[in-house]
Motif scaffolding. Structure first.
Motif, short mmCIF file in Angstrom:
data_model
loop_
_atom_site.label_atom_id
_atom_site.label_comp_id
_atom_site.label_asym_id
_atom_site.label_seq_id
_atom_site.Cartn_x
_atom_site.Cartn_y
_atom_site.Cartn_z
N THR A 87 0.84 -1.20 0.00
CA THR A 87 0.00 0.00 0.00
C THR A 87 0.88 1.24 0.00
OG1 THR A 87 -1.76 -1.16 1.18
CG2 THR A 87 -1.82 1.25 1.24
N ASN A 88 0.60 2.14 -0.93
CA ASN A 88 1.29 3.42 -1.03
C ASN A 88 0.24 4.51 -1.05
OD1 ASN A 88 2.77 1.29 -2.81
ND2 ASN A 88 4.37 2.71 -2.25
N GLU A 89 0.57 5.69 -0.52
CA GLU A 89 -0.38 6.80 -0.54
C GLU A 89 0.36 8.12 -0.60
OE1 GLU A 89 -2.59 5.84 2.98
OE2 GLU A 89 -1.26 7.00 4.28
N ILE A 90 -0.39 9.15 -1.04
CA ILE A 90 0.18 10.48 -1.16
C ILE A 90 -0.93 11.51 -0.98
CG2 ILE A 90 -0.13 10.73 -3.67
CD1 ILE A 90 2.80 11.85 -3.71
N LEU A 134 -4.64 10.01 -2.01
CA LEU A 134 -4.71 8.97 -3.04
C LEU A 134 -3.97 7.75 -2.50
CD1 LEU A 134 -5.27 7.74 -5.83
CD2 LEU A 134 -3.29 9.04 -6.69
N THR A 135 -4.67 6.63 -2.40
CA THR A 135 -4.09 5.38 -1.89
C THR A 135 -4.19 4.31 -2.97
OG1 THR A 135 -4.84 5.94 0.34
CG2 THR A 135 -4.24 3.65 -0.06
N ILE A 136 -3.08 3.64 -3.20
CA ILE A 136 -3.04 2.52 -4.13
C ILE A 136 -2.57 1.29 -3.36
CG2 ILE A 136 -2.09 1.56 -6.26
CD1 ILE A 136 -1.57 4.42 -7.23
N SER A 137 -3.40 0.25 -3.36
CA SER A 137 -3.03 -1.02 -2.73
C SER A 137 -2.99 -2.09 -3.82
CB SER A 137 -4.06 -1.43 -1.68
OG SER A 137 -4.02 -0.55 -0.58
N HIS A 138 -1.91 -2.88 -3.82
CA HIS A 138 -1.77 -3.99 -4.76
C HIS A 138 -1.55 -5.28 -3.97
CE1 HIS A 138 -0.24 -0.75 -7.55
NE2 HIS A 138 -1.03 -1.40 -8.36
N SER A 139 -2.10 -6.36 -4.46
CA SER A 139 -1.76 -7.69 -3.99
C SER A 139 -0.99 -8.35 -5.12
CB SER A 139 -3.02 -8.49 -3.65
OG SER A 139 -3.67 -7.90 -2.55
N ILE A 140 0.18 -8.90 -4.80
CA ILE A 140 1.07 -9.43 -5.83
C ILE A 140 1.64 -10.76 -5.37
CG2 ILE A 140 3.09 -8.18 -4.93
CD1 ILE A 140 3.92 -7.76 -7.91
N GLU A 141 1.89 -11.63 -6.35
CA GLU A 141 2.46 -12.94 -6.05
C GLU A 141 3.34 -13.38 -7.20
OE1 GLU A 141 0.89 -16.72 -3.63
OE2 GLU A 141 -0.40 -16.09 -5.27
N ALA A 142 4.41 -14.07 -6.87
CA ALA A 142 5.31 -14.64 -7.87
C ALA A 142 4.60 -15.80 -8.57
CB ALA A 142 6.60 -15.11 -7.21
N PRO A 143 5.12 -16.24 -9.72
CA PRO A 143 4.48 -17.35 -10.45
C PRO A 143 4.42 -18.63 -9.62
CG PRO A 143 6.11 -16.25 -11.82
CD PRO A 143 6.26 -15.70 -10.43
N ALA A 144 3.39 -19.42 -9.88
CA ALA A 144 3.21 -20.69 -9.18
C ALA A 144 4.28 -21.72 -9.55
CB ALA A 144 1.82 -21.25 -9.50
N THR A 145 5.05 -21.43 -10.60
CA THR A 145 6.12 -22.35 -11.00
C THR A 145 7.25 -22.38 -9.97
OG1 THR A 145 7.10 -20.59 -12.34
CG2 THR A 145 5.67 -22.18 -13.47
N THR A 154 -6.45 -1.85 -5.79
CA THR A 154 -7.51 -0.91 -5.49
C THR A 154 -6.90 0.47 -5.37
OG1 THR A 154 -8.72 -2.60 -4.26
CG2 THR A 154 -9.33 -0.32 -3.85
N TRP A 155 -7.53 1.43 -6.04
CA TRP A 155 -7.16 2.84 -5.92
C TRP A 155 -8.33 3.55 -5.24
CZ3 TRP A 155 -3.88 5.47 -10.11
CH2 TRP A 155 -3.01 4.56 -10.73
N THR A 156 -8.05 4.38 -4.24
CA THR A 156 -9.10 5.17 -3.60
C THR A 156 -8.63 6.60 -3.44
OG1 THR A 156 -8.32 4.60 -1.38
CG2 THR A 156 -10.07 3.22 -2.31
N VAL A 157 -9.58 7.52 -3.55
CA VAL A 157 -9.32 8.94 -3.32
C VAL A 157 -10.27 9.39 -2.21
CG1 VAL A 157 -9.24 11.25 -4.33
CG2 VAL A 157 -8.76 9.24 -5.78
N GLN A 158 -9.70 9.98 -1.17
CA GLN A 158 -10.49 10.44 -0.03
C GLN A 158 -10.18 11.91 0.25
OE1 GLN A 158 -8.89 7.60 2.76
NE2 GLN A 158 -10.78 6.41 2.70
#
Length: 158
Positions: free
Chosen positions: A5-8, A104-115, A92-96
């Motif tokens: 999660t990053n925000e500014i 402005l908040t940007i949250s990402h869920s990330i994962e490496a390949p299943a290999t 998800t991007w949200t503006v409050q």
């Protein structure tokens, strides 16, 4: 899966910030790593975005399915095609409203390949998350600069 999660804070109203976040065709002007962008509307407040980028993940084309919720200044996305080192990613991007500006908040869920298995996958996911966080900081600062410059010129967001 790792969440980043990053925000500014941006000195502009939420509508102006959200407008730039949803005006994806303009991103090559705003975000230096975006080389080109195509948009395909697939429903009301829903699109497939094809983005040609050059960033820490290399030069590649990514596609994502984005759903806009204008009344709550929210964007949900699911990546459809990714660079090979990423297995899956959503966000998800949200503006409050915050005082006279916006968060402005940007949250990402990330994962490496299943290999990859076990600790190798965990280590790769952690490295991907760190790289993604750094790249997202660049995106946020680029949006902030663009929106605030437009607000000072009297054309917030456009």
């Amino acid at each position: 899966m790792k969440t980043v999660t990053n925000e500014i804070m941006i000195d502009a109203p939420p509508a102006a910030v959200y407008s730039v976040c949803t005006d994806v065709e303009r991103w090559p002007e705003i975000i230096p790593t975006v080389l080109a962008m195509q948009r395909e509307d697939v429903g009301e407040n829903e699109l497939i975005m094809t983005m040609h980028v050059s960033n820490d993940f290399g030069t590649h084309t990514s596609r994502s399915h984005r759903r806009y919720s204008p009344s709550s200044y929210r964007i949900d996305s699911q990546m459809l095609t990714l660079p090979p080192q990423i297995g899956s990613m959503s966000g998800t991007w949200t503006v409050q409203a915050r005082g006279r500006g916006s968060l402005l908040t940007i949250s990402h869920s990330i994962e490496a390949p299943a290999t990859l298995d076990g600790s190798a996958r965990e280590a790769s996911t952690a490295q991907l998350a760190a790289t993604l966080s750094s790249h997202t900081e660049l995106v946020l600062s680029s949006i902030k600069t663009w929106v605030e410059r437009r607000a000072k010129q009297g054309g917030a967001g456009r």
